[in-house]
Design a protein around this motif. Structure first.
Motif, PDB file in Angstrom:
ATOM      1  N   GLU A 179       0.976  -1.323   0.035  1.00  0.00           N
ATOM      2  CA  GLU A 179      -0.129  -0.042  -0.081  1.00  0.00           C
ATOM      3  C   GLU A 179       0.792   1.368  -0.112  1.00  0.00           C
ATOM      4  O   GLU A 179       0.653   2.269  -0.937  1.00  0.00           O
ATOM      5  N   GLU A 180       1.984   1.261   0.817  1.00  0.00           N
ATOM      6  CA  GLU A 180       2.771   2.527   1.053  1.00  0.00           C
ATOM      7  C   GLU A 180       3.549   2.821  -0.421  1.00  0.00           C
ATOM      8  O   GLU A 180       3.486   3.780  -0.727  1.00  0.00           O
ATOM      9  N   VAL A 181       3.776   1.614  -1.057  1.00  0.00           N
ATOM     10  CA  VAL A 181       4.399   1.831  -2.358  1.00  0.00           C
ATOM     11  C   VAL A 181       3.524   2.292  -3.391  1.00  0.00           C
ATOM     12  O   VAL A 181       3.820   3.323  -4.167  1.00  0.00           O
ATOM     13  N   GLU A 182       2.372   1.900  -3.510  1.00  0.00           N
ATOM     14  CA  GLU A 182       1.348   2.296  -4.288  1.00  0.00           C
ATOM     15  C   GLU A 182       0.869   3.762  -4.230  1.00  0.00           C
ATOM     16  O   GLU A 182       0.574   4.547  -5.073  1.00  0.00           O
ATOM     17  N   ALA A 183       0.936   3.976  -2.966  1.00  0.00           N
ATOM     18  CA  ALA A 183       0.202   5.331  -2.603  1.00  0.00           C
ATOM     19  C   ALA A 183       1.556   6.346  -2.854  1.00  0.00           C
ATOM     20  O   ALA A 183       1.568   7.499  -3.658  1.00  0.00           O
ATOM     21  N   THR A 184       2.736   5.973  -2.811  1.00  0.00           N
ATOM     22  CA  THR A 184       3.977   6.775  -3.189  1.00  0.00           C
ATOM     23  C   THR A 184       3.838   7.107  -4.728  1.00  0.00           C
ATOM     24  O   THR A 184       4.072   8.255  -5.208  1.00  0.00           O
ATOM     25  N   ALA A 185       3.538   5.886  -5.467  1.00  0.00           N
ATOM     26  CA  ALA A 185       3.696   5.959  -6.928  1.00  0.00           C
ATOM     27  C   ALA A 185       2.339   7.078  -7.367  1.00  0.00           C
ATOM     28  O   ALA A 185       2.920   7.569  -8.390  1.00  0.00           O
ATOM     29  N   TYR A 186       1.377   6.822  -6.598  1.00  0.00           N
ATOM     30  CA  TYR A 186       0.191   7.792  -7.066  1.00  0.00           C
ATOM     31  C   TYR A 186       0.523   9.060  -7.003  1.00  0.00           C
ATOM     32  O   TYR A 186       0.245  10.287  -7.678  1.00  0.00           O
ATOM     33  N   LEU A 210      10.282  12.287 -15.784  1.00  0.00           N
ATOM     34  CA  LEU A 210      10.408  12.204 -14.246  1.00  0.00           C
ATOM     35  C   LEU A 210      10.379  10.630 -14.227  1.00  0.00           C
ATOM     36  O   LEU A 210       9.358   9.919 -14.351  1.00  0.00           O
ATOM     37  N   THR A 211      11.429  10.098 -13.448  1.00  0.00           N
ATOM     38  CA  THR A 211      11.299   8.594 -12.951  1.00  0.00           C
ATOM     39  C   THR A 211      11.534   8.453 -11.667  1.00  0.00           C
ATOM     40  O   THR A 211      12.271   9.297 -10.884  1.00  0.00           O
ATOM     41  N   ALA A 212      10.668   7.385 -11.292  1.00  0.00           N
ATOM     42  CA  ALA A 212      10.733   6.857  -9.771  1.00  0.00           C
ATOM     43  C   ALA A 212      10.881   5.347  -9.656  1.00  0.00           C
ATOM     44  O   ALA A 212      10.380   4.737 -10.458  1.00  0.00           O
ATOM     45  N   ARG A 213      11.974   4.969  -8.916  1.00  0.00           N
ATOM     46  CA  ARG A 213      12.168   3.372  -8.930  1.00  0.00           C
ATOM     47  C   ARG A 213      11.668   2.884  -7.238  1.00  0.00           C
ATOM     48  O   ARG A 213      12.443   3.458  -6.435  1.00  0.00           O
ATOM     49  N   LEU A 214      10.748   2.346  -7.330  1.00  0.00           N
ATOM     50  CA  LEU A 214      10.262   1.883  -5.809  1.00  0.00           C
ATOM     51  C   LEU A 214      10.279   0.317  -5.610  1.00  0.00           C
ATOM     52  O   LEU A 214      10.054  -0.488  -6.450  1.00  0.00           O
ATOM     53  N   PRO A 215      10.975   0.088  -4.294  1.00  0.00           N
ATOM     54  CA  PRO A 215      10.835  -1.368  -4.175  1.00  0.00           C
ATOM     55  C   PRO A 215       9.451  -1.862  -4.020  1.00  0.00           C
ATOM     56  O   PRO A 215       8.570  -1.422  -3.224  1.00  0.00           O
ATOM     57  N   CYS A 216       9.237  -2.904  -4.827  1.00  0.00           N
ATOM     58  CA  CYS A 216       7.801  -3.329  -4.950  1.00  0.00           C
ATOM     59  C   CYS A 216       7.445  -4.542  -4.002  1.00  0.00           C
ATOM     60  O   CYS A 216       6.582  -4.633  -3.466  1.00  0.00           O
ATOM     61  N   GLY A 217       8.394  -5.451  -4.322  1.00  0.00           N
ATOM     62  CA  GLY A 217       8.017  -6.798  -3.311  1.00  0.00           C
ATOM     63  C   GLY A 217       6.707  -7.580  -3.800  1.00  0.00           C
ATOM     64  O   GLY A 217       6.102  -8.224  -3.270  1.00  0.00           O
ATOM     65  N   LEU A 218       6.700  -7.714  -5.250  1.00  0.00           N
ATOM     66  CA  LEU A 218       5.541  -8.380  -5.779  1.00  0.00           C
ATOM     67  C   LEU A 218       5.935  -9.952  -5.778  1.00  0.00           C
ATOM     68  O   LEU A 218       7.184 -10.310  -5.837  1.00  0.00           O
ATOM     69  N   VAL A 235      10.605   5.656   1.195  1.00  0.00           N
ATOM     70  CA  VAL A 235      10.387   4.196   0.974  1.00  0.00           C
ATOM     71  C   VAL A 235      11.462   3.372   0.457  1.00  0.00           C
ATOM     72  O   VAL A 235      11.221   2.348  -0.165  1.00  0.00           O
ATOM     73  N   GLY A 236      12.733   3.949   0.315  1.00  0.00           N
ATOM     74  CA  GLY A 236      13.796   3.098  -0.122  1.00  0.00           C
ATOM     75  C   GLY A 236      13.912   3.377  -1.648  1.00  0.00           C
ATOM     76  O   GLY A 236      14.731   2.382  -2.347  1.00  0.00           O
ATOM     77  N   LEU A 240       8.411  19.014  -6.208  1.00  0.00           N
ATOM     78  CA  LEU A 240       9.326  17.876  -6.661  1.00  0.00           C
ATOM     79  C   LEU A 240      10.364  17.528  -5.596  1.00  0.00           C
ATOM     80  O   LEU A 240      10.749  16.222  -5.359  1.00  0.00           O
ATOM     81  N   ASP A 241      10.739  18.569  -4.812  1.00  0.00           N
ATOM     82  CA  ASP A 241      11.561  18.046  -3.638  1.00  0.00           C
ATOM     83  C   ASP A 241      10.641  17.234  -2.692  1.00  0.00           C
ATOM     84  O   ASP A 241      11.148  16.304  -2.100  1.00  0.00           O
ATOM     85  N   GLY A 242       9.436  17.701  -2.518  1.00  0.00           N
ATOM     86  CA  GLY A 242       8.707  16.849  -1.776  1.00  0.00           C
ATOM     87  C   GLY A 242       8.151  15.180  -2.177  1.00  0.00           C
ATOM     88  O   GLY A 242       8.329  14.527  -1.300  1.00  0.00           O
ATOM     89  N   VAL A 243       8.283  15.265  -3.724  1.00  0.00           N
ATOM     90  CA  VAL A 243       8.191  13.942  -4.128  1.00  0.00           C
ATOM     91  C   VAL A 243       9.454  13.021  -4.148  1.00  0.00           C
ATOM     92  O   VAL A 243       9.302  11.917  -3.687  1.00  0.00           O
ATOM     93  N   ARG A 244      10.652  13.655  -4.268  1.00  0.00           N
ATOM     94  CA  ARG A 244      11.763  13.088  -3.891  1.00  0.00           C
ATOM     95  C   ARG A 244      12.042  12.660  -2.569  1.00  0.00           C
ATOM     96  O   ARG A 244      12.332  11.524  -2.298  1.00  0.00           O
ATOM     97  N   GLY A 245      11.424  13.337  -1.611  1.00  0.00           N
ATOM     98  CA  GLY A 245      11.679  13.038  -0.244  1.00  0.00           C
ATOM     99  C   GLY A 245      10.669  11.580   0.076  1.00  0.00           C
ATOM    100  O   GLY A 245      10.835  10.818   0.704  1.00  0.00           O
ATOM    101  N   ARG A 246       9.596  11.679  -0.592  1.00  0.00           N
ATOM    102  CA  ARG A 246       8.579  10.690  -0.319  1.00  0.00           C
ATOM    103  C   ARG A 246       8.961   9.463  -0.866  1.00  0.00           C
ATOM    104  O   ARG A 246       8.733   8.119  -0.275  1.00  0.00           O
TER     105      ARG A 246
END
Length: 206
Positions: A117-124, A198-206, A182-183, A172-178
């Motif tokens: 959930e935390e990762v999906e919320a961050t991506a959103y 703009l790209t973000a790579r988030l640990p997913c754990g699927l 989550v790593g 965007l600084d807020g986005v970077r911090g978020r």
């Protein structure tokens, strides 16, 4: 998946469920710790003149409780999940964002399942902030949101065909911090003349 118009009672229920979850987390964790801080500060104030050592010990415990409460608040904020995510999943939630964008936007999602959930919320929120910037500053005509799962990471990319030259700012600084909370990692490329990605790579754990 039902739309807002098809099932008008679904969305208020989702909001109520999410608000209830947040309320329970704040009550069971942060509120109790802050109540303890109040008690400790009161005790320290009363003991200050007659027993400075005891007062100092209580102030130390109050500081520890305050730091724990702040950590819990940060965790609660990071876990905020828009109800549309629970109802439609990440691709559906991002499609709703794209449909509401004043700049024509296409979502290209290939995901084998749900992330945390935390990762999906961050991506959103990454995509929401990116599309807000596209609409407000880029002079773009089109944007694309791409989602991929590779090497146990959720890859999120938002690209627009605007004028480029974007620079990190408060949003965007807020986005970077978020993302980093989550790593994950965050990057922005925006040469003059575009395109901007703009790209973000988030640990997913699927």
């Amino acid at each position: 998946m039902p739309s807002r118009d098809q099932h008008p009672t679904v969305w208020p229920a989702l909001y109520a469920t999410e608000l209830g979850r947040i309320e329970r987390r704040l009550h069971d964790g942060t509120q109790n710790r802050l109540a303890a801080v109040t008690v400790l500060l009161g005790g320290a104030r009363r003991a200050l003149n007659r027993d400075p050592g005891a007062a100092d010990a209580m102030l130390g415990r109050a500081q520890d409780a305050t730091e724990a409460a702040l950590a819990e608040l940060r965790a609660v904020v990071r876990s905020f999940q828009p109800p549309v995510l629970a109802g439609r999943g990440l691709p559906g939630a991002l499609s709703a964002l794209a449909a509401a964008s004043p700049v024509a936007c296409r979502v290209d999602a290939e995901l084998p399942g749900r992330c945390a959930e935390e990762v999906e919320a961050t991506a959103y929120f990454v995509v929401a902030e990116a599309l807000a910037n596209v609409a407000g500053h880029s002079n773009a005509r089109h944007a694309t949101v791409a989602l991929r799962h590779r090497d146990d990471l959720l890859h999120v990319a938002v690209t627009d065909d605007g004028r480029g030259g974007a620079r990190p700012g408060a949003g965007l600084d807020g986005v970077r911090g978020r993302v980093e909370a989550v790593g994950g990692t965050f990057a922005l490329t925006s040469p003059s003349g575009g395109p901007t990605t703009l790209t973000a790579r988030l640990p997913c754990g699927l």
